[in-house]
Design a protein around this motif. Sequence first.
Motif, PDB file in Angstrom:
ATOM      1  N   UNK B 122       0.808  -1.227   0.087  1.00  0.00           N
ATOM      2  CA  UNK B 122       0.023   0.019   0.167  1.00  0.00           C
ATOM      3  C   UNK B 122       0.812   1.368   0.064  1.00  0.00           C
ATOM      4  N   UNK B 123       1.908   1.268   0.862  1.00  0.00           N
ATOM      5  CA  UNK B 123       2.970   2.496   0.806  1.00  0.00           C
ATOM      6  C   UNK B 123       3.606   2.667  -0.424  1.00  0.00           C
ATOM      7  N   UNK B 124       3.852   1.577  -1.032  1.00  0.00           N
ATOM      8  CA  UNK B 124       4.546   1.682  -2.578  1.00  0.00           C
ATOM      9  C   UNK B 124       3.452   2.309  -3.606  1.00  0.00           C
ATOM     10  N   UNK B 125       2.371   1.840  -3.252  1.00  0.00           N
ATOM     11  CA  UNK B 125       1.285   2.440  -4.482  1.00  0.00           C
ATOM     12  C   UNK B 125       0.902   3.841  -4.305  1.00  0.00           C
ATOM     13  N   UNK B 126       0.760   4.245  -2.852  1.00  0.00           N
ATOM     14  CA  UNK B 126       0.956   5.861  -2.449  1.00  0.00           C
ATOM     15  C   UNK B 126       2.010   6.426  -2.963  1.00  0.00           C
ATOM     16  N   UNK B 127       3.098   6.017  -2.789  1.00  0.00           N
ATOM     17  CA  UNK B 127       4.386   6.677  -3.237  1.00  0.00           C
ATOM     18  C   UNK B 127       4.546   6.748  -4.588  1.00  0.00           C
ATOM     19  N   UNK B 128       4.146   5.764  -5.498  1.00  0.00           N
ATOM     20  CA  UNK B 128       3.917   5.691  -6.875  1.00  0.00           C
ATOM     21  C   UNK B 128       3.125   6.969  -7.365  1.00  0.00           C
ATOM     22  N   UNK B 129       2.134   7.000  -6.829  1.00  0.00           N
ATOM     23  CA  UNK B 129       1.039   8.025  -7.028  1.00  0.00           C
ATOM     24  C   UNK B 129       1.641   9.294  -6.951  1.00  0.00           C
ATOM     25  N   UNK B 133       2.077  12.663  -9.591  1.00  0.00           N
ATOM     26  CA  UNK B 133       1.453  13.825  -9.225  1.00  0.00           C
ATOM     27  C   UNK B 133       2.674  15.029  -9.463  1.00  0.00           C
ATOM     28  N   UNK B 134       3.899  14.635  -8.947  1.00  0.00           N
ATOM     29  CA  UNK B 134       4.837  15.406  -8.846  1.00  0.00           C
ATOM     30  C   UNK B 134       5.438  15.640 -10.231  1.00  0.00           C
ATOM     31  N   UNK B 135       5.571  14.519 -11.069  1.00  0.00           N
ATOM     32  CA  UNK B 135       5.972  14.675 -12.475  1.00  0.00           C
ATOM     33  C   UNK B 135       5.199  15.517 -13.296  1.00  0.00           C
ATOM     34  N   UNK B 136       3.827  15.589 -13.052  1.00  0.00           N
ATOM     35  CA  UNK B 136       2.962  16.310 -13.957  1.00  0.00           C
ATOM     36  C   UNK B 136       3.026  17.964 -13.441  1.00  0.00           C
ATOM     37  N   UNK B 137       3.348  18.008 -12.187  1.00  0.00           N
ATOM     38  CA  UNK B 137       3.415  19.430 -11.588  1.00  0.00           C
ATOM     39  C   UNK B 137       4.562  19.937 -12.178  1.00  0.00           C
ATOM     40  N   UNK B 138       5.800  19.068 -12.391  1.00  0.00           N
ATOM     41  CA  UNK B 138       7.066  19.677 -12.728  1.00  0.00           C
ATOM     42  C   UNK B 138       6.968  20.035 -14.348  1.00  0.00           C
ATOM     43  N   UNK B 139       6.341  19.078 -15.031  1.00  0.00           N
ATOM     44  CA  UNK B 139       6.098  19.615 -16.283  1.00  0.00           C
ATOM     45  C   UNK B 139       5.338  20.857 -16.617  1.00  0.00           C
ATOM     46  N   UNK B 140       4.860  21.266 -15.641  1.00  0.00           N
ATOM     47  CA  UNK B 140       3.976  22.547 -15.715  1.00  0.00           C
ATOM     48  C   UNK B 140       4.772  23.824 -15.374  1.00  0.00           C
ATOM     49  N   UNK B 141       5.867  23.454 -14.648  1.00  0.00           N
ATOM     50  CA  UNK B 141       6.733  24.381 -14.016  1.00  0.00           C
ATOM     51  C   UNK B 141       7.746  25.057 -15.136  1.00  0.00           C
TER      52      UNK B 141
END
Lengths: 130, 199
Positions: B122-129, B133-141
Amino acid sequence: MSQIGDAGIDRVFNRTELLDQLGGDEDLVREVVLLFLEECPTQLTAIKSAIDRGDARELYVVAHTLKSTAGTMASPAVAAAARALETIGREGRLNAASDPWHILDVEANRLLVALRAMSYEDSQGSFCAH
Amino acid sequence: MRALIADDDRVTATILASVLKRWGFEVTLAYDGQAAWERFREEHPPFVVLDWMMPEIDGPELCRRIRLDPVNAHAYVILLTSRDSSADRVAGLDAGADDYVTKPFDREELRARVHVGARVARMQAELADRVVQLEQALANVKQLEGLIPICSYCKRIRSDQDSWEQMESYVTAHSSATFSHGVCPSCFDAMSAPENGKS
């Protein structure tokens, strides 16, 4: 419920231990007993065939599986006999397989008889309950 | 959570499926290594219980393949086997298993280890999510950094496409900054001096 009262019956099959291992699930006990009654004769045939053909690898693999299954089924006598043949197969000493095979054959058939009797008594008990 | 159980011993496989379902898992069963590999690739289960000795592909080889899988390399893997020597444990863990349980298994020990594994999965799944999200945010920076080629005379800047563009348009395109246009004191004096001279 089975009333086989032999002092050595726990070496053949410990139903209480199996029931405890399966969380008290009687249905699951019945299911795995029926599955074992199906699988074990096939495994015994495969082991005998491997010994006759001189196939040490096959002997090792099938005896290993039967050892695991018998351990899971709370059947220490069959597990011990299968372990002996597993070792012989792993070490390639098929010339030493004859006596261990005889022991496994006797113990496994004793177990199968006990399980068939238990299954029959269980089915009679269910019938009577109705 | 979905769990894949692979064991050629149908008695053990049946028992495992029953106890894992009781503990809240959705279970897929496979009775040999090849079938297990195919189901793993199809269903991407986060939790896997493997027997060591199986036809086609054995447990340790399956572990190695799982760890190289581009989609689900971090699945939590328990190797379940009656091979219980120290060398076997080391080999199983080196092959990529997260845990190792010997057969015949103790139900309570298995339950405890399975719940540890489910927590990790479960922790791994949360980290992967979170990474997605961070990669998507970074693409917009937008970020202005590095060496910026600027004309010493007109102050136009050479863009990524090798054209020269006005500083304002370059900075706006490569950062979050915007411009507020005004007149500095020096330019104000220079621009208003001719007017003062006329009057």
